[in-house]
Design an enzyme around this catalytic site. Structure first.
Site, short mmCIF file in Angstrom:
data_model
loop_
_atom_site.label_atom_id
_atom_site.label_comp_id
_atom_site.label_asym_id
_atom_site.label_seq_id
_atom_site.Cartn_x
_atom_site.Cartn_y
_atom_site.Cartn_z
CG ASP A 17 -1.80 1.18 1.33
OD1 ASP A 17 -2.29 1.63 0.28
OD2 ASP A 17 -2.00 1.69 2.45
CE LYS A 18 0.01 7.39 -2.46
NZ LYS A 18 0.17 8.37 -1.37
CE LYS B 196 -4.97 -1.06 -1.97
NZ LYS B 196 -4.69 -0.42 -0.66
CD GLU C 102 -13.06 15.33 5.91
OE1 GLU C 102 -13.99 14.95 6.62
OE2 GLU C 102 -13.14 16.27 5.11
CG ASP D 233 -1.44 1.99 6.90
OD1 ASP D 233 -1.82 1.79 5.73
OD2 ASP D 233 -1.55 3.10 7.46
NE ARG E 95 -8.29 7.90 -9.36
CZ ARG E 95 -8.93 8.91 -8.78
NH1 ARG E 95 -9.60 8.65 -7.67
NH2 ARG E 95 -8.91 10.11 -9.26
CG ASN F 121 -7.39 0.56 2.47
OD1 ASN F 121 -6.71 0.44 3.50
ND2 ASN F 121 -7.07 1.40 1.52
CG ASP F 122 -3.76 -1.72 3.01
OD1 ASP F 122 -4.00 -1.47 1.82
OD2 ASP F 122 -3.31 -0.88 3.82
CE LYS G 38 -13.88 18.25 2.54
NZ LYS G 38 -13.09 18.45 3.75
#
Length: 1162
Positions: A391-392, A765, A482, A785, A759, A788-789, A548
């Site tokens: 992951d980034k 993944k 945020e 971390d 994306r 979502n991983d 936004k």
């Protein structure tokens, strides 16, 4: 060459914080329910349905079923069942030539060690269950609150939770202390008498993001969804108290329903061992068949000669004797299948796991986080990694966002040298830093565009404020982006102070202003934007929509008058993208009150619809979010973690392929790739592969420094690469991962040095990882971390979790965990490589010593009439694997090092043999068998020839069976011990003690068991009386031992010397040149200064930085400010703070000078 892949799909993100710090590998089976029906505070009614209570059980055993159940599980293992079968055979006198204890003692020891380990694990589970089940909570019973244990809570009970208290079960929220929160029941009605609510809902399931049901109360029916439910595993936050109705308890809760059995990961060596053990079984049957045939021939031709002193048993002919001999040799040769192999492997893995846990160089003192091996069965797999999927955000980067730059009304701010002084703002955050005083002057001068810019940042978000003391503000943000934006608005004079479900309070340049929150148009991955509609509480207050989101999305909804400002802002966005910053575009729109009255009514109707709710809301959102006025853009930096570029460079030298899977846009991902040395300017082989429809593929080459692959869903009427109407993403999956293109994608990616996937969703993944696992047959590692991983971590062979800013979800699902990405190089290049090397050495030596031991029996069979007589003493057979050779091989497998950790970093190429599986494979196993065959020939025939017709120096006969057995077993033990000494690279005091201590133990035990005293006490068990003292005092015996040892060891030494000279491995090259490669004592040089990153002007706009999940808009308007993980308090692991480890100084290693001479050597 590198590959950048862009995926698009819809995210579905579920947020839940687990109450437990360990995973429960347990599944629950209950009768199926079609619908759950319950009544509030009506236990007799609810008990009739026999719903599960709130007690949980994750343990497997109790005091009564432990022994039978654990033995049943252990005997399901093939090796244990096989040796139990041998034990049964040994109880048959007609078959067994060995005493029963030769198998019973090792088997009992193996079963006992495994049983103790299983019992210890289950005791810990019992303690955890007891701790959770005995927690206390207030339950409303007979009109009064009683303090009850969690295990006694029943479905239908009403419980009261207080601030920072764990949620007891899955609850329907009835009321809370928040004055404006949604309330079904008034507090005064919670007396158990007048409350007669009834709930009908779905049966227990593991879907965390969905809940359907109805609440009937006072003849009114309310629709229930997931927003009305508090899940077990959460904590109450920012709320003094709340009342909830228990819907699901204990094993029926969604948390426990998701705690099913975890997939058991096995290493490639495990799979190879299984194949080898099955092959050994076949080889054992082959040897026994040969010896059984030999017995039949011998009985037919020679057996009659021996009937005088060895008469035949009546009814036993040659055929039956051959059959019985087969099973006798199955018993005698059983050591070819090592009973202690699996136990020894588990001990070795456990020990190497402790080394990871204890490694100070992987300890992060800032967060008091040591490295942790959460799984003890995958250590050697760390030395065979070929692909890393990372992951980034939060993994390569710190996930700590800083507000660096912004564009307001066409003017670019930020990036200067001087730091802004915020002393004029008493509510400013002292930790915030911005480097451009012009922006502060513009805001303080009353610039209306600047005020509107920061007002939007202070209002359009889902941040929760905490103010324990006056002016001491703390923001709880679901995403770091945020938090950074709201903090920036705070420091520039627009302070977000407090919120209720219907209002937001902001201090604007020292004046408190309250806004009515009319609607929150929530974020999701399809909309890629968030809007709030607010009205200032003032007679002349106007309604405004603040929005936004991603630049491409906002630009499509701007008023035509903003075209010139959009061009300037686009230039700024491209500049931010070149710097690797995460961006948002801000816009607003003034609304007409009469229009809003009708829109709010339609919005309320759509939000309460039971069917088609999301579609109706999307239509309303699209209607109102148009003709927006552009304000500007923000640029947030997510800095790289310390040591990331150096780590990636080291791993690349080890020939490990690194793929980055991120949700960012391709410009941001590309620039992060350059920042962390994954992408380099010298990458020149470039081509672009694009695919728009299922039947169309086009490829073209461009002279740029990268390879692009933009997979796009098959959208009819959409021809632009990477541009598709957002409404179509819901109906299409990622084009490149479809079955007809996945192989093309993999082939293209494998041609590249670097792959970056943009994306990607969490599911995608995992799909990328599974794609490589399926077709490349390589060992994979996934590191991340966040929640979502988790799918990616579970899909890879090895999952690594980083305990960072996104909670503990990744860590709880991982096999190994630590605090910083840079520790990955030590985990792989040091611990992983050592573990793989040690395991391979262990297996080679283990099979060698067992095959050598067994083959001697095989050769002896041809000299004993195939009678299944053993060469060695029965007690030697019993102790050989469990005592005499156990500790030395464990010492080798736990402490051996070919080179130390600094050399491992200095020469990352040492990692390559593990990827190629060179140290232990089928060929190595065959070589081990051939080596054992040669050694066994020497160890049988040299003692046999030396003892044949031999006499003592006093003239007495010594050529008896017992003396030969003692000589053969002594030669065997000394030879295998010397072979172990040749295999040890790194001698420690422990190795010395184990090797020489085991030999000393052998002689001590031998002289004791062969003594007169043992014979007098246990005559039948110790028949070798006086053999040791009569044989081992003869010089010819010791000369025979020396000759056998030299003939076994010298060829090995000569063969290894020749191989090192002719075909040296990378290990040999490094180890044989200590002068050239040794480290000097002087201090290491300082790292070279980093070359400034060249800014790349992108043709596309910058990366979208909005990372929070869908649903938080509904959360802040519902009053359910929940889901907080309590801070863990633990004593620091290391109390000494003046060491380099405690200060966490970066590890710097010199690289090998790239000289021609060294290049030729390596």
């Amino acid at each position: 060459m590198y590959l950048l892949i862009t995926f698009s799909s819809r995210f579905t993100v579920v947020h839940i914080e687990s109450l437990y710090t360990h995973s429960h590998n347990v599944s629950f089976l209950f009768p199926s329910e079609e619908e759950r029906r319950l009544r509030a505070n009506d236990r007799p009614f609810n008990l009739a349905y026999r719903y599960a209570n709130n007690a949980i059980k994750t343990s497997k055993y109790n005091i009564f079923n432990f022994l039978p159940l654990n033995l049943f599980e252990q005997f399901r293992r093939l090796a244990n069942a096989y040796f139990f079968f041998l034990f049964c055979l040994q109880l048959i006198p007609q078959i067994s030539s060995l005493s029963w204890f030769t198998t019973a003692v090792p088997l009992s020891l193996v079963l006992s060690i495994t049983g103790v380990k299983d019992a210890s694990d289950d005791i810990n589970r019992h303690k955890s269950d007891k701790h959770v089940n005995n927690r206390k909570v207030n339950v409303l019973i007979d009109g009064e609150l009683r303090n009850e244990k969690w295990m006694n809570v029943q479905v239908g009970d009403i419980v009261k939770l207080e601030n920072n208290q764990f949620v007891t079960a899955d609850l329907l929220l009835l009321s809370s202390s928040e004055p404006l929160s949604l309330v079904y029941v008034e507090t005064a009605e919670l007396d158990g008498v007048c409350l007669s609510g009834e709930v009908r809902c779905e049966p227990p399931n593991n879907r965390l993001d969905k809940f359907k049901g109805t609440l009937t109360l006072n003849e009114d029916t309310f629709s229930l969804d997931n927003d009305k439910v508090l899940l077990r595993g959460c904590t109450l936050r920012n709320t003094e108290w709340c009342f909830g109705l228990v819907i699901f308890g204990g094993p029926d809760t969604k948390l426990m329903q998701n705690s099913g059995k975890t997939t058991f990961k096995r290493t490639s060596i495990d799979h190879l061992m299984n194949i080898l053990v099955l092959s050994i079984f076949g080889f054992l049957a082959f040897m026994c068949t040969i010896l059984a045939i030999g017995n039949a021939i011998w009985e037919t031709k020679e057996g009659s000669v021996f009937t005088v002193f060895l008469p035949h048993v009546s009814g036993i002919n040659a055929q039956l004797s051959s059959f019985l001999t087969f099973w006798s040799y199955v018993i005698v040769l059983n050591t070819v299948v090592p009973i202690s192999l699996y136990v020894s492997v588990e001990i070795i893995r456990l020990g190497n796991s402790f080394f990871i846990d204890w490694d100070r160089k992987m300890y992060y003192p800032k967060n008091d986080t040591p490295a942790q091996a959460r799984t003890t069965t995958l250590n050697e797999e760390l030395g065979q990694i070929k692909y890393i999927f990372s992951d980034k955000t939060g993994t390569l980067t710190q996930n700590i966002m800083t507000f660096n730059k912004c564009s307001i009304n066409g003017k670019n701010y930020g990036g200067k040298l001087e730091r802004v002084d915020f002393s004029w703002n008493q509510l400013a955050d002292p930790k915030f830093a911005f480097h451009d005083h012009r922006l502060a002057e513009t805001v303080r001068a009353g610039n209306p565009e600047a005020h509107a810019f920061f007002r939007l940042l202070a209002l359009c978000h889902t941040v929760m404020p905490e103010e324990k003391t006056e002016g001491d503000l703390h923001y709880q943000a679901q995403s770091p982006d945020e938090g950074a934006l709201v903090t920036a608005a705070r420091n520039f004079g627009f302070v977000f102070r407090s919120r209720t479900p219907e209002t937001i309070t902001v201090v604007e340049m020292g004046r408190q202003v309250v806004y009515d929150l009319l609607a929150v148009l929530d974020f999701n991955n399809v909309r890629k934007r968030m809007s709030v509609i607010g009205e200032r509480k003032h007679p002349d207050g106007k309604m405004t929509l603040f929005c936004k989101g991603a630049d491409t999305i906002i630009y499509e909804r701007l008023h035509p008058s903003c075209s010139k400002l959009m061009e300037v802002t686009t230039e700024h966005l491209n500049e931010y993208a070149g710097d690797g910053l995460r961006t948002l575009v801000l816009a607003y729109k003034d609304l007409d009150k009469s229009y809003m009255e009708g829109w709010v009514k339609r919005h309320h109707k759509a939000s309460t619809a039971l069917e088609g709710r999301e579609e109706q809301l999307d239509v309303l959102y699209e209607e109102i979010e148009k003709d927006l006025m552009l304000l500007g853009s923000t640029a947030v930096e997510d800095k790289l973690q310390d040591g990331v570029p150096q780590t990636i460079e080291q791993l690349a030298k080890a020939d490990i392929k690194i793929w980055v899977l991120t949700g960012d846009k391709q410009e941001t991902a590309e620039n992060i790739g350059y920042s962390c040395n994954m992408l380099r300017e010298e990458m020149k082989d470039v081509f672009i592969v694009a695919a728009n429809t299922r039947g169309e593929k086009c490829a073209r080459t461009e002279r740029r420094n990268h390879l692009w692959w933009n997979p796009v869903p098959a959208c009819s009427g959409c021809r632009r690469l990477g541009r598709c109407r957002t409404s179509r993403w819901r109906e299409n999956t990622a084009f490149a991962l479809q079955k007809d293109l996945e192989l093309e994608l993999l082939r293209t990616a494998c041609m590249c040095q670097t792959v970056i996937c943009c994306r990607v969703t969490p599911l995608q993944k995992a799909q990328v990882v599974q794609l490589v696992k399926k077709y490349k047959q390589a060992v994979t590692l996934a590191i991340g971390d966040g929640a979502n991983d988790v799918s990616m971590i579970k899909a890879a062979h090895i999952g690594v979790g980083i305990s960072g800013q996104e909670g503990m979800q990744a860590v709880l699902s991982s096999d190994f965990s630590f605090a910083q990405f840079r520790y990955l190089q030590r985990l792989l290049l040091v611990h992983g490589r050592w573990s793989y090397l040690r395991m391979c050495k262990f297996l080679q030596y283990f099979f060698y010593k067992n095959f050598t031991f067994t083959f001697v029996h095989f050769w002896y069979a041809f000299f004993c009439g195939f009678s299944a007589q053993t060469v060695y003493d029965e007690w030697f057979i019993t102790f050989y694997n469990m005592v005499y050779t156990a500790l030395p091989v464990l010492g080798l497998s736990l402490f051996d090092q070919d080179v130390d950790d600094r050399w491992s970093f200095q020469h990352p190429q040492l990692y390559t043999p593990g990827q190629l599986n060179q140290y232990f494979n089928k060929k190595a196993f065959l070589r081990c068998m051939m080596h054992s065959c040669y050694s066994s020939l020497i160890l049988f025939f040299i003692p046999w020839a030396a003892m044949y017709d031999t006499v003592r120096d006093d003239g007495k006969d010594i050529s008896d069976y017992q003396s030969f057995a003692l000589l053969a077993q002594t030669c065997l033990l000394i030879v295998v011990s010397l072979q172990l000494c040749l295999d040890i690279y790194y001698w420690t005091a422990v190795n010395q003690f184990f090797v020489w201590g085991s030999l000393a133990a052998y002689f001590a035990v031998t002289f004791t068991m062969y003594s007169n005293g043992m014979f007098l006490i246990f005559t039948s068990s110790f028949p070798f009386i006086g053999t040791a003292r009569n044989s081992l005092n003869q010089p010819n015996v010791w000369l025979t031992i020396l000759l056998a040892s030299l003939l076994c060891i010298l060829p090995v030494v000569a063969f290894r010397f020749i191989i090192i000279q002719l075909r040296p491995t990378i290990n040999d090259k490094v180890r044989k040149c200590p002068v050239r490669y040794k480290f000097r004592k002087e201090a290491l040089p300082a790292p070279a200064p980093r070359r400034p990153t060249r800014r790349r002007i992108s043709t596309r706009r910058s990366g979208y930085a909005f990372s929070h999940a869908q649903g938080y808009g509904d959360l802040v308007t519902s009053g359910r400010f929940l889901l907080r993980r309590p801070a863990k308090s633990r004593a620091p692991l290391f109390t000494q703070k003046d060491s380099p480890v405690a200060h966490n100084e970066p590890q710097v290693y010199r690289t090998i000078a790239e000289e021609q001479e060294e290049t030729q050597d390596l």
